[in-house]
Design a protein around this motif. Sequence first.
Motif, PDB file in Angstrom:
ATOM      1  N   ILE A   3       0.876  -1.179   0.000  1.00  0.00           N
ATOM      2  CA  ILE A   3       0.000   0.000   0.000  1.00  0.00           C
ATOM      3  C   ILE A   3       0.907   1.221   0.000  1.00  0.00           C
ATOM      4  N   ASP A   4       0.975   1.946  -0.965  1.00  0.00           N
ATOM      5  CA  ASP A   4       0.478   1.954  -2.319  1.00  0.00           C
ATOM      6  C   ASP A   4       1.587   1.532  -3.254  1.00  0.00           C
ATOM      7  N   SER A   5       1.213   0.759  -4.261  1.00  0.00           N
ATOM      8  CA  SER A   5       2.221   0.319  -5.217  1.00  0.00           C
ATOM      9  C   SER A   5       2.694   1.511  -6.046  1.00  0.00           C
ATOM     10  N   PRO A   6       3.933   1.459  -6.561  1.00  0.00           N
ATOM     11  CA  PRO A   6       4.431   2.585  -7.371  1.00  0.00           C
ATOM     12  C   PRO A   6       3.497   2.910  -8.544  1.00  0.00           C
ATOM     13  N   GLU A   7       2.905   1.895  -9.139  1.00  0.00           N
ATOM     14  CA  GLU A   7       2.005   2.128 -10.267  1.00  0.00           C
ATOM     15  C   GLU A   7       0.754   2.883  -9.824  1.00  0.00           C
ATOM     16  N   SER A   8       0.300   2.627  -8.599  1.00  0.00           N
ATOM     17  CA  SER A   8      -0.903   3.279  -8.097  1.00  0.00           C
ATOM     18  C   SER A   8      -0.682   4.759  -7.811  1.00  0.00           C
ATOM     19  N   ILE A   9       0.510   5.115  -7.360  1.00  0.00           N
ATOM     20  CA  ILE A   9       0.740   6.507  -6.977  1.00  0.00           C
ATOM     21  C   ILE A   9       1.392   7.338  -8.076  1.00  0.00           C
ATOM     22  N   LYS A  10       1.843   6.692  -9.135  1.00  0.00           N
ATOM     23  CA  LYS A  10       2.522   7.420 -10.202  1.00  0.00           C
ATOM     24  C   LYS A  10       1.654   8.558 -10.730  1.00  0.00           C
ATOM     25  N   ARG A  11       0.386   8.297 -10.930  1.00  0.00           N
ATOM     26  CA  ARG A  11      -0.517   9.302 -11.468  1.00  0.00           C
ATOM     27  C   ARG A  11      -0.713  10.457 -10.493  1.00  0.00           C
ATOM     28  N   LEU A  12      -0.700  10.182  -9.209  1.00  0.00           N
ATOM     29  CA  LEU A  12      -0.889  11.241  -8.218  1.00  0.00           C
ATOM     30  C   LEU A  12       0.307  12.172  -8.116  1.00  0.00           C
ATOM     31  N   HIS A  13       1.478  11.702  -8.509  1.00  0.00           N
ATOM     32  CA  HIS A  13       2.659  12.554  -8.472  1.00  0.00           C
ATOM     33  C   HIS A  13       2.685  13.530  -9.632  1.00  0.00           C
ATOM     34  N   ASN A  14       1.853  13.290 -10.633  1.00  0.00           N
ATOM     35  CA  ASN A  14       1.776  14.182 -11.773  1.00  0.00           C
ATOM     36  C   ASN A  14       0.520  15.028 -11.596  1.00  0.00           C
ATOM     37  N   ARG A  15       0.679  16.257 -11.170  1.00  0.00           N
ATOM     38  CA  ARG A  15      -0.446  17.127 -10.846  1.00  0.00           C
ATOM     39  C   ARG A  15      -1.393  17.296 -12.032  1.00  0.00           C
ATOM     40  N   ILE A  16      -0.854  17.400 -13.228  1.00  0.00           N
ATOM     41  CA  ILE A  16      -1.712  17.623 -14.394  1.00  0.00           C
ATOM     42  C   ILE A  16      -2.603  16.415 -14.642  1.00  0.00           C
ATOM     43  N   SER A  17      -2.037  15.196 -14.620  1.00  0.00           N
ATOM     44  CA  SER A  17      -2.881  14.015 -14.862  1.00  0.00           C
ATOM     45  C   SER A  17      -3.858  13.811 -13.708  1.00  0.00           C
ATOM     46  N   MET A  18      -3.455  14.170 -12.497  1.00  0.00           N
ATOM     47  CA  MET A  18      -4.346  14.044 -11.354  1.00  0.00           C
ATOM     48  C   MET A  18      -5.543  14.982 -11.532  1.00  0.00           C
ATOM     49  N   LEU A  19      -5.286  16.198 -11.961  1.00  0.00           N
ATOM     50  CA  LEU A  19      -6.366  17.176 -12.116  1.00  0.00           C
ATOM     51  C   LEU A  19      -7.232  16.880 -13.335  1.00  0.00           C
ATOM     52  N   ASP A  20      -6.683  16.182 -14.339  1.00  0.00           N
ATOM     53  CA  ASP A  20      -7.502  15.769 -15.486  1.00  0.00           C
ATOM     54  C   ASP A  20      -8.666  14.905 -15.021  1.00  0.00           C
ATOM     55  N   VAL A  21      -8.409  14.037 -14.060  1.00  0.00           N
ATOM     56  CA  VAL A  21      -9.463  13.177 -13.519  1.00  0.00           C
ATOM     57  C   VAL A  21     -10.533  14.032 -12.849  1.00  0.00           C
ATOM     58  N   GLN A  70     -23.277  24.734  -4.712  1.00  0.00           N
ATOM     59  CA  GLN A  70     -21.825  24.773  -4.608  1.00  0.00           C
ATOM     60  C   GLN A  70     -21.211  24.841  -6.006  1.00  0.00           C
ATOM     61  N   THR A  71     -20.050  25.448  -6.070  1.00  0.00           N
ATOM     62  CA  THR A  71     -19.296  25.436  -7.316  1.00  0.00           C
ATOM     63  C   THR A  71     -18.060  24.582  -7.093  1.00  0.00           C
ATOM     64  N   PHE A  72     -17.562  24.050  -8.167  1.00  0.00           N
ATOM     65  CA  PHE A  72     -16.412  23.168  -8.081  1.00  0.00           C
ATOM     66  C   PHE A  72     -15.593  23.382  -9.337  1.00  0.00           C
ATOM     67  N   GLY A  73     -14.319  23.591  -9.170  1.00  0.00           N
ATOM     68  CA  GLY A  73     -13.472  23.789 -10.333  1.00  0.00           C
ATOM     69  C   GLY A  73     -12.023  23.520  -9.993  1.00  0.00           C
ATOM     70  N   THR A 120     -11.316  17.184 -13.437  1.00  0.00           N
ATOM     71  CA  THR A 120     -12.096  17.969 -14.397  1.00  0.00           C
ATOM     72  C   THR A 120     -13.065  17.108 -15.190  1.00  0.00           C
ATOM     73  N   SER A 121     -12.827  15.814 -15.254  1.00  0.00           N
ATOM     74  CA  SER A 121     -13.737  14.936 -15.997  1.00  0.00           C
ATOM     75  C   SER A 121     -14.938  14.485 -15.163  1.00  0.00           C
ATOM     76  N   LEU A 122     -14.963  14.824 -13.875  1.00  0.00           N
ATOM     77  CA  LEU A 122     -16.091  14.447 -13.028  1.00  0.00           C
ATOM     78  C   LEU A 122     -17.351  15.164 -13.486  1.00  0.00           C
ATOM     79  N   LYS A 123     -18.442  14.468 -13.466  1.00  0.00           N
ATOM     80  CA  LYS A 123     -19.738  15.049 -13.821  1.00  0.00           C
ATOM     81  C   LYS A 123     -20.488  15.349 -12.533  1.00  0.00           C
ATOM     82  N   ILE A 124     -20.305  16.540 -12.014  1.00  0.00           N
ATOM     83  CA  ILE A 124     -20.948  16.933 -10.763  1.00  0.00           C
ATOM     84  C   ILE A 124     -22.188  17.746 -11.109  1.00  0.00           C
ATOM     85  N   PRO A 125     -23.345  17.305 -10.631  1.00  0.00           N
ATOM     86  CA  PRO A 125     -24.570  18.033 -10.975  1.00  0.00           C
ATOM     87  C   PRO A 125     -24.546  19.452 -10.415  1.00  0.00           C
ATOM     88  N   PRO A 126     -25.134  20.402 -11.167  1.00  0.00           N
ATOM     89  CA  PRO A 126     -25.140  21.790 -10.681  1.00  0.00           C
ATOM     90  C   PRO A 126     -25.951  21.907  -9.398  1.00  0.00           C
TER      91      PRO A 126
END
Length: 139
Positions: free
Chosen positions: A90-108, A119-122, A110-116
């Motif tokens: 816990i946690d394997s290197p493959e699992s945390i690799k994406r979290l170390h990259n802020r841009i790929s982490m934030l891509d996830v 609250q605002t979310f961005g 921004t792709s969330l479909k949060i109903p209006p």
Amino acid sequence: MSSPSPCSSSWSSQRYRIGYALSPKKVESFIQNSLINKAKQRGVDLIKIDPTKPLTQQGPFDCVIHKLYGSDWNNQLRQLALHHPNVVVIDSPESIKRLHNRISMLDVVTSLKIPPGDQTFGVPNQRVLDESEWIRLKK
């Protein structure tokens, strides 16, 4: 016939060995004697891992919890998984690799479909600077 639950007395002789590899600051804040003693009472041995020694020569472990990073450490975790596939990491290197990259982490995010709603979310705009841009901006 069903298996005994983890809380049943027939499991009381089972001990679990959990290795932990954390920064000294995290060890100081989280690994208190009270935690070690409570874990022991519940059949869990918390074992400090020495990251300067080969991980495959330490243990045996049922589980490894870590917050260390770097290619040497990741290679040690991969070797552990290769030699001891039943050890949970816990946690394997493959699992945390994406979290170390802020841009790929934030891509996830921004792709969330949060109903209006009320609250605002961005996600704030992000920009990656190469070394020459960073030096220029520091002046």
